[in-house]
Design an enzyme around this catalytic site. Structure first.
Site, PDB file in Angstrom:
ATOM      1  CB  CYS A   1      54.871  32.049  11.548  1.00 58.02           C
ATOM      2  SG  CYS A   1      55.526  31.532   9.947  1.00 58.02           S
ATOM      3  N   GLY A   2      51.329  32.567  10.632  1.00 60.53           N
ATOM      4  CA  GLY A   2      50.490  33.514   9.907  1.00 60.53           C
ATOM      5  C   GLY A   2      50.967  33.716   8.478  1.00 60.53           C
TER       6      GLY A   2
END
Length: 352
Positions: free
Chosen positions: A123-124
């Site tokens: 998720c970055g």
């Protein structure tokens, strides 16, 4: 004999600065070792499988973003209205006239931090930004000579703070938001822990550290005060409060906007005692604020995962095109070599 050469212009006579040269995107060089076209074909299959996986995760995250965003939008009005009404009640009474531990703040000596992270990765920088904010806040408390107790919510935060021996962690909580959206039951588990820590005077202040959902493309980690409830609106409405040092003294400064109380009429009569009203609303207040933080964190996580998978799919497509070009060149070189061998063999047979 003298020859006169006439100049030939193969370029336009305009100055170089007036000509616009289009910029091509940087190409990815693909080197083939050993297997040749067969190795490149294997890489193409691997990239195709990865792209299908990232596209599927992007679609799943996009569906979750819609549900999480609706949950955030639907919960914000209730949580803010409840906080504003508590703010109104605390303005109507004098803190020294009633015995209510959540309203009479003690000198801050120990702070409880509730940190909300995700249970999964991909998720970055979602988890990294929240953990960085928590580490920065812990360093600030240490510089102010204040103690701390940490409540970690989420597997990523748990694994990080377990590796830090200098952080006192009271509880590790996982599984919140394991379904589509967080529930009030999951928020009540955290609220009970916070309530017991504050009512037993183990901590003098409770802060929430979570990622606030702004849009599907933007989210930001924030620090908000949950307890105590002060008459000037601390911990209520949008924004939060931070402990700072000003003129050598500990002070609390607001960050964000204060709730609007114009819709609440000033002339109200309460049939019950204010302490009874606050006792009945404090549990609902804690649950609603923690549930809102869980929902904001969940919406930010799935939005960050959707953006990360979208970028991964684009990178996979770019890499696949580069590998495909290298594969075609390798295949063309192989076919050209085979044709040259056939022609050379045919010419050799003509000599006999």
């Amino acid at each position: 004999m003298t020859h006169f050469l006439e100049p030939r212009f193969h370029q336009t006579p305009f100055p170089p600065l007036l000509r616009r040269i289009p910029k091509s995107p940087p190409s990815i060089s693909i080197r083939c070792r050993g297997g040749g076209a067969r190795d490149l074909q294997s890489r193409l299959d691997s990239i195709n499988n990865t792209q299908k996986l990232t596209e599927a995760m992007k679609l799943v995250s996009a569906a979750k973003v819609r549900r999480a965003q609706e949950a955030v939008i639907n919960s914000r009005p209730f949580a803010q209205s409840l906080a504003q009404f508590l703010h109104f009640i605390t303005q109507q009474i004098q803190p020294h006239e009633i015995d209510f531990p959540f309203l009479n703040p003690a000198p801050v000596g120990k702070v409880a931090l509730v940190v909300f992270t995700g249970d999964r990765g991909l998720c970055g920088g979602f988890n990294a930004s929240v953990i960085k904010t928590a580490d920065t806040r812990l360093a600030e408390l240490k510089n102010l000579d204040l103690g701390h107790i940490l409540i970690s919510v989420g597997k990523k935060g748990n694994s990080h703070f377990r590796r830090r021996s200098d952080v006192q962690v009271d509880k590790y909580i996982t599984g919140c938001g394991g379904g589509s959206v967080p529930t009030a039951k999951e928020a009540q588990t955290i609220a009970d822990i916070v309530f017991s820590l504050f009512i037993s005077e183990e901590v003098d202040k409770v802060e929430l550290i979570y990622t606030k959902f702004v849009s599907s493309l933007k989210s930001e980690p924030v620090i908000e005060t949950l307890l105590p409830l002060l008459g000037d609106g601390e911990g209520m409405g949008d924004g939060g409060f931070r402990l700072t040092t000003k003129e050598g003294k500990l002070k609390v400064e607001r960050e964000g906007k204060r709730g609007n109380l114009e819709e609440i009429p000033a002339l109200l009569e309460f049939e019950q005692d204010p302490v009874q009203i606050l006792d009945g609303m404090i549990a609902l207040y804690l649950n609603s604020q923690i549930l809102r933080a869980l929902q904001e964190s969940m919406a930010s996580e799935v939005a960050a995962r959707m953006n990360a998978m979208s970028n991964a799919s684009e990178n996979a497509l770019e890499l696949k095109n580069s590998v495909l070009v290298a594969y075609n060149r390798e295949r063309q070189a192989k076919i050209t070599g085979e044709i040259l061998e056939i022609v050379a063999g045919a010419e050799a047979l003509q000599g006999f």
